[in-house]
Design a protein around this motif. Structure first.
Motif, PDB file in Angstrom:
ATOM      1  N   GLN A 194      -1.120  -2.046  -8.246  1.00  9.79           N
ATOM      2  CA  GLN A 194      -1.730  -2.252  -6.876  1.00  9.79           C
ATOM      3  C   GLN A 194      -0.775  -3.165  -6.100  1.00  9.79           C
ATOM      4  O   GLN A 194      -1.085  -2.866  -4.844  1.00  9.79           O
ATOM      5  CB  GLN A 194      -3.124  -2.842  -7.255  1.00  9.79           C
ATOM      6  N   ASN A 195      -0.228  -4.176  -6.654  1.00  9.67           N
ATOM      7  CA  ASN A 195       0.670  -4.965  -5.746  1.00  9.67           C
ATOM      8  C   ASN A 195       2.222  -4.326  -5.792  1.00  9.67           C
ATOM      9  O   ASN A 195       3.105  -5.245  -5.291  1.00  9.67           O
ATOM     10  CB  ASN A 195       0.720  -6.283  -6.607  1.00  9.67           C
ATOM     11  N   ASN A 250      -7.795  -8.844  -8.060  1.00  7.30           N
ATOM     12  CA  ASN A 250      -9.193  -8.215  -8.192  1.00  7.30           C
ATOM     13  C   ASN A 250     -10.122  -9.212  -8.544  1.00  7.30           C
ATOM     14  O   ASN A 250     -11.211  -8.724  -9.186  1.00  7.30           O
ATOM     15  CB  ASN A 250      -8.835  -7.231  -9.082  1.00  7.30           C
ATOM     16  N   TYR A 266       2.534   5.576  -8.827  1.00  5.72           N
ATOM     17  CA  TYR A 266       2.461   4.299  -8.133  1.00  5.72           C
ATOM     18  C   TYR A 266       3.751   4.105  -7.338  1.00  5.72           C
ATOM     19  O   TYR A 266       4.687   4.791  -7.517  1.00  5.72           O
ATOM     20  CB  TYR A 266       2.309   3.166  -9.188  1.00  5.72           C
ATOM     21  N   GLN A 310      -3.365  -2.229 -13.749  1.00  5.08           N
ATOM     22  CA  GLN A 310      -3.957  -1.743 -12.181  1.00  5.08           C
ATOM     23  C   GLN A 310      -3.321  -2.954 -11.349  1.00  5.08           C
ATOM     24  O   GLN A 310      -3.029  -2.535 -10.219  1.00  5.08           O
ATOM     25  CB  GLN A 310      -5.278  -1.659 -12.313  1.00  5.08           C
TER      26      GLN A 310
END
Length: 356
Positions: A290-291, A175, A339, A286
């Motif tokens: 996210q990964n 990011n 997630y 995050q």
């Protein structure tokens, strides 16, 4: 009962003073007197300025053409006027302050000192942090590069593991809006830190404490968040806020940058505020999810570093204080599993290569 006294009038027109009889009219809250030119003059108390001097006091009135002054030395009359003004609220704030007792003066002094202290502790550092807005991001690059040149000159940079670390980071979405660069240093130091220019230095000592690649992802996510949010620059400005405050007030942006440049060596030892650490934890979490990496790696890393710090505090803990509240925060986020976790063989392979 009205009171009167002999006084001297300076009418502002003639250099010759006039002897007059001045009277205090309590009903009209005014002073009256006669002069050779005017049979009756009247000054209302609310319109005059009172000043004391050795041997008496004087009252000053703005006339139509000049400032007129009456000097009075009659002690009894002065006392009557003083009491009347006090009883009828004619004293100004300064006179009221002077009339307070010693205890009240001490209380006011303590309040003033407290306000100065609070301003120094909270307001000026806040101002210093906000002053980052006037510093262009291009200066972050210059500052970080200067630090790398000065501080890593005698460090053992492992070029092969640096390549592996950069390859590891390349597999991640961090990011970042500006480029990130990663350096692997072979030193038995439990530390990692981020520089304003996007350089993230990771020591072998902290990698050797890790058991799984998800911990390294958590570390890089956390440090990347510090870069993305310009935390180093903000903390540096907070620490130097007194100097920066003066330079910013004077409109000297170059002075701000010079002050920061002179303190470039303090970047590695910056201790981030709780607010910045919580923000980096949140952003780092995050990045991890996210990964599609297991976020338990973040809490595992923190727990490992916390337990390791019980004997001798690692450098990472001194600059990134890990509290039980932060670990609880990460664990609480782990409970809400919004997630997906997906094993990444490439990240695992690169991590093991750095562990060798």
């Amino acid at each position: 009962m009205n009171h009167q006294a002999e006084a001297i009038l300076y009418d502002g027109k003639s250099s010759v003073p006039q002897n007059i009889t001045i009277r205090l009219n309590k009903n009209r809250h005014s002073f009256t007197f006669e002069t050779a030119a005017i049979s009756k003059n009247e000054w209302f108390i609310k319109d005059v300025i009172f000043e004391t001097y050795d041997g008496g006091f004087q009252i000053q009135f703005q006339g139509e053409d000049a400032i007129e002054i009456i000097k009075i030395v009659d002690v009894a009359f002065i006392n009557h006027v003083t009491v009347f003004r006090k009883e009828n609220g004619h004293e100004n704030w300064y006179e009221q302050l002077i009339n307070y007792g010693f205890k009240m003066h001490m209380v006011l002094a303590l309040i003033i000192f407290a306000l100065i202290g609070l301003t120094y502790i909270y307001v000026i550092p806040w101002f210093g942090e906000k002053s980052v807005a006037i510093i262009p991001e291009s200066y972050d690059d210059k500052l970080g590069s200067t630090f790398v040149e000065q501080s890593l000159l005698f460090s053992e940079v492992d070029s092969d593991k640096t390549k592996s670390l950069n390859a590891f980071a390349k597999e991640l979405q961090l990011n970042n809006t500006n480029p990130l660069h990663f350096i692997y240093v072979n030193e038995d130091v439990v530390n990692a830190f981020a520089l304003p220019n996007g350089t993230i230095v990771v020591y072998s000592g902290i990698v050797n404490k890790m058991k799984n690649y998800d911990e390294l992802v958590a570390l890089l996510g956390h440090e990347s968040a510090h870069v993305n949010e310009r935390h180093s620059m903000k903390m540096l400005c907070r620490n130097l806020s007194g100097y920066i405050f003066i330079s910013a007030i004077l409109g000297d942006a170059n002075g701000v940058m010079a002050i920061i440049g002179d303190n470039v060596n303090s970047l590695q030892s910056l201790s981030f505020s709780r607010k910045f650490e919580e923000e980096a934890d949140m952003k780092g979490f995050q990045i991890v999810t996210q990964n599609k990496v297991d976020p338990k790696g973040m809490s595992n890393l923190f727990k490992r570093l916390e337990s390791n710090g019980s004997m001798s505090i690692p450098q990472f803990l001194s600059s990134h204080p890990i509290t039980k509240e932060r670990i609880k925060y990460i664990n609480a986020r782990n409970i809400n599993k919004n997630y997906t976790i997906q094993e990444n063989a490439k990240l695992k392979k690169l991590f093991l290569k750095m562990k060798q």
